[in-house]
Motif scaffolding. Sequence first.
Motif, PDB file in Angstrom:
ATOM      1  N   LEU A   1       0.825  -1.211   0.000  1.00 39.76           N
ATOM      2  CA  LEU A   1       0.000   0.000   0.000  1.00 39.76           C
ATOM      3  C   LEU A   1       0.857   1.257   0.000  1.00 39.76           C
ATOM      4  CD1 LEU A   1      -2.763  -1.043   2.577  1.00 39.76           C
ATOM      5  CD2 LEU A   1      -2.942  -0.984   0.082  1.00 39.76           C
ATOM      6  N   CYS A   2       1.918   1.218   0.780  1.00 41.82           N
ATOM      7  CA  CYS A   2       2.827   2.365   0.863  1.00 41.82           C
ATOM      8  C   CYS A   2       3.497   2.638  -0.478  1.00 41.82           C
ATOM      9  CB  CYS A   2       3.864   2.103   1.947  1.00 41.82           C
ATOM     10  SG  CYS A   2       4.846   3.548   2.405  1.00 41.82           S
ATOM     11  N   ARG A   3       3.938   1.591  -1.144  1.00 38.27           N
ATOM     12  CA  ARG A   3       4.618   1.760  -2.427  1.00 38.27           C
ATOM     13  C   ARG A   3       3.640   2.182  -3.518  1.00 38.27           C
ATOM     14  NH1 ARG A   3       8.469   3.615  -2.628  1.00 38.27           N
ATOM     15  NH2 ARG A   3       9.153   2.730  -4.619  1.00 38.27           N
ATOM     16  N   LEU A   4       2.423   1.663  -3.506  1.00 35.99           N
ATOM     17  CA  LEU A   4       1.421   2.092  -4.478  1.00 35.99           C
ATOM     18  C   LEU A   4       1.103   3.578  -4.300  1.00 35.99           C
ATOM     19  CD1 LEU A   4      -1.087  -0.915  -4.470  1.00 35.99           C
ATOM     20  CD2 LEU A   4       0.489  -0.275  -6.305  1.00 35.99           C
ATOM     21  N   ALA A   5       0.982   3.996  -3.049  1.00 36.76           N
ATOM     22  CA  ALA A   5       0.716   5.407  -2.781  1.00 36.76           C
ATOM     23  C   ALA A   5       1.865   6.281  -3.258  1.00 36.76           C
ATOM     24  CB  ALA A   5       0.470   5.614  -1.286  1.00 36.76           C
TER      25      ALA A   5
ATOM     26  N   SER B   1       4.044  10.158  -6.992  1.00 34.40           N
ATOM     27  CA  SER B   1       5.152  10.514  -7.872  1.00 34.40           C
ATOM     28  C   SER B   1       4.653  10.869  -9.274  1.00 34.40           C
ATOM     29  CB  SER B   1       6.149   9.356  -7.954  1.00 34.40           C
ATOM     30  OG  SER B   1       7.214   9.667  -8.818  1.00 34.40           O
ATOM     31  N   GLU B   2       3.630  10.184  -9.749  1.00 34.93           N
ATOM     32  CA  GLU B   2       3.095  10.457 -11.087  1.00 34.93           C
ATOM     33  C   GLU B   2       2.209  11.699 -11.114  1.00 34.93           C
ATOM     34  OE1 GLU B   2       1.515   7.686 -13.708  1.00 34.93           O
ATOM     35  OE2 GLU B   2       3.035   6.139 -13.375  1.00 34.93           O
ATOM     36  N   LYS B   3       1.377  11.849 -10.088  1.00 28.04           N
ATOM     37  CA  LYS B   3       0.441  12.969 -10.083  1.00 28.04           C
ATOM     38  C   LYS B   3       1.094  14.276  -9.644  1.00 28.04           C
ATOM     39  CE  LYS B   3      -3.849  12.637  -9.348  1.00 28.04           C
ATOM     40  NZ  LYS B   3      -5.214  12.513  -8.797  1.00 28.04           N
ATOM     41  N   GLU B   4       2.122  14.153  -8.795  1.00 27.44           N
ATOM     42  CA  GLU B   4       2.846  15.310  -8.266  1.00 27.44           C
ATOM     43  C   GLU B   4       1.905  16.385  -7.730  1.00 27.44           C
ATOM     44  OE1 GLU B   4       5.417  16.635 -11.406  1.00 27.44           O
ATOM     45  OE2 GLU B   4       6.911  15.097 -10.973  1.00 27.44           O
ATOM     46  N   PRO B   5       1.089  16.043  -6.739  1.00 32.22           N
ATOM     47  CA  PRO B   5       0.179  17.046  -6.162  1.00 32.22           C
ATOM     48  C   PRO B   5       0.955  18.046  -5.304  1.00 32.22           C
ATOM     49  CG  PRO B   5       0.092  15.035  -4.884  1.00 32.22           C
ATOM     50  CD  PRO B   5       0.972  14.737  -6.070  1.00 32.22           C
ATOM     51  N   LYS B   6       0.305  19.129  -4.958  1.00 30.31           N
ATOM     52  CA  LYS B   6       0.917  20.094  -4.050  1.00 30.31           C
ATOM     53  C   LYS B   6       1.135  19.427  -2.695  1.00 30.31           C
ATOM     54  CE  LYS B   6       0.354  24.898  -2.555  1.00 30.31           C
ATOM     55  NZ  LYS B   6      -0.564  26.073  -2.529  1.00 30.31           N
ATOM     56  N   PHE B   7       2.261  19.731  -2.073  1.00 27.67           N
ATOM     57  CA  PHE B   7       2.624  19.128  -0.788  1.00 27.67           C
ATOM     58  C   PHE B   7       2.756  17.610  -0.886  1.00 27.67           C
ATOM     59  CE2 PHE B   7      -0.168  22.822   0.364  1.00 27.67           C
ATOM     60  CZ  PHE B   7       0.869  23.681   0.720  1.00 27.67           C
TER      61      PHE B   7
ATOM     62  N   PRO C   1       3.889  -4.734 -10.765  1.00 25.96           N
ATOM     63  CA  PRO C   1       2.854  -5.124 -11.733  1.00 25.96           C
ATOM     64  C   PRO C   1       1.462  -4.639 -11.355  1.00 25.96           C
ATOM     65  CG  PRO C   1       3.502  -7.017 -10.402  1.00 25.96           C
ATOM     66  CD  PRO C   1       4.463  -5.919 -10.076  1.00 25.96           C
ATOM     67  N   ILE C   2       1.161  -4.563 -10.059  1.00 21.72           N
ATOM     68  CA  ILE C   2      -0.174  -4.136  -9.639  1.00 21.72           C
ATOM     69  C   ILE C   2      -0.433  -2.686 -10.038  1.00 21.72           C
ATOM     70  CG2 ILE C   2      -1.593  -3.603  -7.607  1.00 21.72           C
ATOM     71  CD1 ILE C   2      -0.505  -6.151  -6.319  1.00 21.72           C
ATOM     72  N   PHE C   3       0.586  -1.841  -9.910  1.00 18.78           N
ATOM     73  CA  PHE C   3       0.418  -0.431 -10.258  1.00 18.78           C
ATOM     74  C   PHE C   3       0.141  -0.243 -11.746  1.00 18.78           C
ATOM     75  CE2 PHE C   3       2.111   3.894 -11.186  1.00 18.78           C
ATOM     76  CZ  PHE C   3       1.228   4.610 -10.396  1.00 18.78           C
ATOM     77  N   LYS C   4       0.539  -1.206 -12.560  1.00 19.05           N
ATOM     78  CA  LYS C   4       0.325  -1.111 -14.010  1.00 19.05           C
ATOM     79  C   LYS C   4      -1.059  -1.579 -14.436  1.00 19.05           C
ATOM     80  CE  LYS C   4       5.237  -1.722 -15.062  1.00 19.05           C
ATOM     81  NZ  LYS C   4       6.270  -2.578 -15.669  1.00 19.05           N
ATOM     82  N   LEU C   5      -1.804  -2.199 -13.525  1.00 12.88           N
ATOM     83  CA  LEU C   5      -3.151  -2.667 -13.864  1.00 12.88           C
ATOM     84  C   LEU C   5      -4.067  -1.476 -14.136  1.00 12.88           C
ATOM     85  CD1 LEU C   5      -3.614  -5.481 -11.183  1.00 12.88           C
ATOM     86  CD2 LEU C   5      -3.080  -5.781 -13.613  1.00 12.88           C
ATOM     87  N   PRO C   6      -4.835  -1.504 -15.224  1.00 15.36           N
ATOM     88  CA  PRO C   6      -5.708  -0.361 -15.574  1.00 15.36           C
ATOM     89  C   PRO C   6      -6.664   0.053 -14.454  1.00 15.36           C
ATOM     90  CG  PRO C   6      -5.566  -1.894 -17.404  1.00 15.36           C
ATOM     91  CD  PRO C   6      -4.872  -2.558 -16.251  1.00 15.36           C
TER      92      PRO C   6
ATOM     93  N   VAL D   1      -6.331  -0.378 -11.230  1.00 13.30           N
ATOM     94  CA  VAL D   1      -5.581   0.236 -10.128  1.00 13.30           C
ATOM     95  C   VAL D   1      -5.172   1.658 -10.489  1.00 13.30           C
ATOM     96  CG1 VAL D   1      -3.470   0.091  -8.740  1.00 13.30           C
ATOM     97  CG2 VAL D   1      -4.759  -1.992  -9.270  1.00 13.30           C
ATOM     98  N   ARG D   2      -4.720   1.844 -11.718  1.00  9.73           N
ATOM     99  CA  ARG D   2      -4.308   3.175 -12.142  1.00  9.73           C
ATOM    100  C   ARG D   2      -5.499   4.145 -12.183  1.00  9.73           C
ATOM    101  NH1 ARG D   2       0.660   3.876 -13.993  1.00  9.73           N
ATOM    102  NH2 ARG D   2       0.039   5.647 -15.293  1.00  9.73           N
ATOM    103  N   ARG D   3      -6.658   3.644 -12.612  1.00 11.06           N
ATOM    104  CA  ARG D   3      -7.841   4.503 -12.608  1.00 11.06           C
ATOM    105  C   ARG D   3      -8.231   4.899 -11.195  1.00 11.06           C
ATOM    106  NH1 ARG D   3      -9.591   1.333 -17.060  1.00 11.06           N
ATOM    107  NH2 ARG D   3     -10.654  -0.125 -15.683  1.00 11.06           N
ATOM    108  N   PHE D   4      -8.111   3.936 -10.286  1.00  5.65           N
ATOM    109  CA  PHE D   4      -8.470   4.212  -8.889  1.00  5.65           C
ATOM    110  C   PHE D   4      -7.501   5.199  -8.251  1.00  5.65           C
ATOM    111  CE2 PHE D   4      -7.969   3.185  -4.346  1.00  5.65           C
ATOM    112  CZ  PHE D   4      -9.258   3.453  -3.904  1.00  5.65           C
ATOM    113  N   LEU D   5      -6.204   5.007  -8.502  1.00  8.18           N
ATOM    114  CA  LEU D   5      -5.187   5.834  -7.849  1.00  8.18           C
ATOM    115  C   LEU D   5      -4.963   7.172  -8.541  1.00  8.18           C
ATOM    116  CD1 LEU D   5      -2.499   3.118  -6.996  1.00  8.18           C
ATOM    117  CD2 LEU D   5      -4.075   4.222  -5.416  1.00  8.18           C
ATOM    118  N   LEU D   6      -5.051   7.183  -9.872  1.00  5.40           N
ATOM    119  CA  LEU D   6      -4.727   8.398 -10.605  1.00  5.40           C
ATOM    120  C   LEU D   6      -5.953   9.214 -11.005  1.00  5.40           C
ATOM    121  CD1 LEU D   6      -1.906   6.972 -12.895  1.00  5.40           C
ATOM    122  CD2 LEU D   6      -1.676   8.171 -10.721  1.00  5.40           C
ATOM    123  N   GLY D   7      -7.133   8.632 -10.912  1.00  2.69           N
ATOM    124  CA  GLY D   7      -8.368   9.359 -11.092  1.00  2.69           C
ATOM    125  C   GLY D   7      -8.502  10.060 -12.435  1.00  2.69           C
ATOM    126  N   GLU D   8      -8.802  11.346 -12.373  1.00  3.32           N
ATOM    127  CA  GLU D   8      -9.095  12.126 -13.581  1.00  3.32           C
ATOM    128  C   GLU D   8      -7.914  12.159 -14.545  1.00  3.32           C
ATOM    129  OE1 GLU D   8     -12.238  15.307 -11.595  1.00  3.32           O
ATOM    130  OE2 GLU D   8     -10.332  15.980 -12.483  1.00  3.32           O
TER     131      GLU D   8
END
Length: 263
Positions: free
Chosen positions: A167-171, A176-182, A243-248, A250-257
Amino acid sequence: MSLASLGISAGFMVGWCIAAQIARRVTRRLLTNEGIVPVLMNEAIAAAELCACCFELIIVADNFGVAAYAIFLFMLTVWWGKVWGDASACPYTHMEDMLEGRTTFKEMALRTWAELMGGCCVYRIVQVFWWLEFAETHKGRAFEECSADLKVSPYVGAAIEGVATLLCRLASKAISEKEPKFSSYIDSFIGTSLVVAAFNFSGGYFNPVLATALKWGCRGHTNLEHIIVYWIGACVGAVLSVPIFKLPKVRRFLLGEQKEKEE
């Protein structure tokens, strides 16, 4: 316990962070940026800094509670994220890099060795500091027999360390990809929260080098059980995150819009 003791613990951790930063700057001046040696030095310094501070965090947790421990850990994690650079002081990040083709098995093994050397060797310095007993919380701790933090069976402990690491690594990958503020604060908050959640079960180490430096050979588990929980559990969780992070889904859930726009 008095606030003076807490202040001494805080001062010790700040001192280690300053010393590690000085060591990094000296290393950059003395060594060229080419080759593996500077990389290994940075990993060893980061691991020594991590483990020294976490030895003192044990004192904080034992005497001032998990909440104080979590506050210090959060602040330290934010700091480390800003100053460590390419160092991670954690072997499974290099395993992930190897799976992604960003590094070789040789470099992964060398980095892990450097981290173990930095993390395990620093205990003698910490022990001397505790032996001086500047704080009442240090009395008797220098030569005290350590106890394992594992409060569940080794297989349950391995599952806890593995799932929490996953969970920590997925987060971390999503941030790292979204690069949100803070982003560094968000990443540190998630990591600290997972550590606190696992604290009373496996100790919440999520880092084989840290667990080995702090708890190898301690009363309460065998060396094999230690490897199962803190090496196999955490490393399997981290490796599965690739591999889990590459699943469509999972990416939709984590990366959203962001993911929807890409589609």
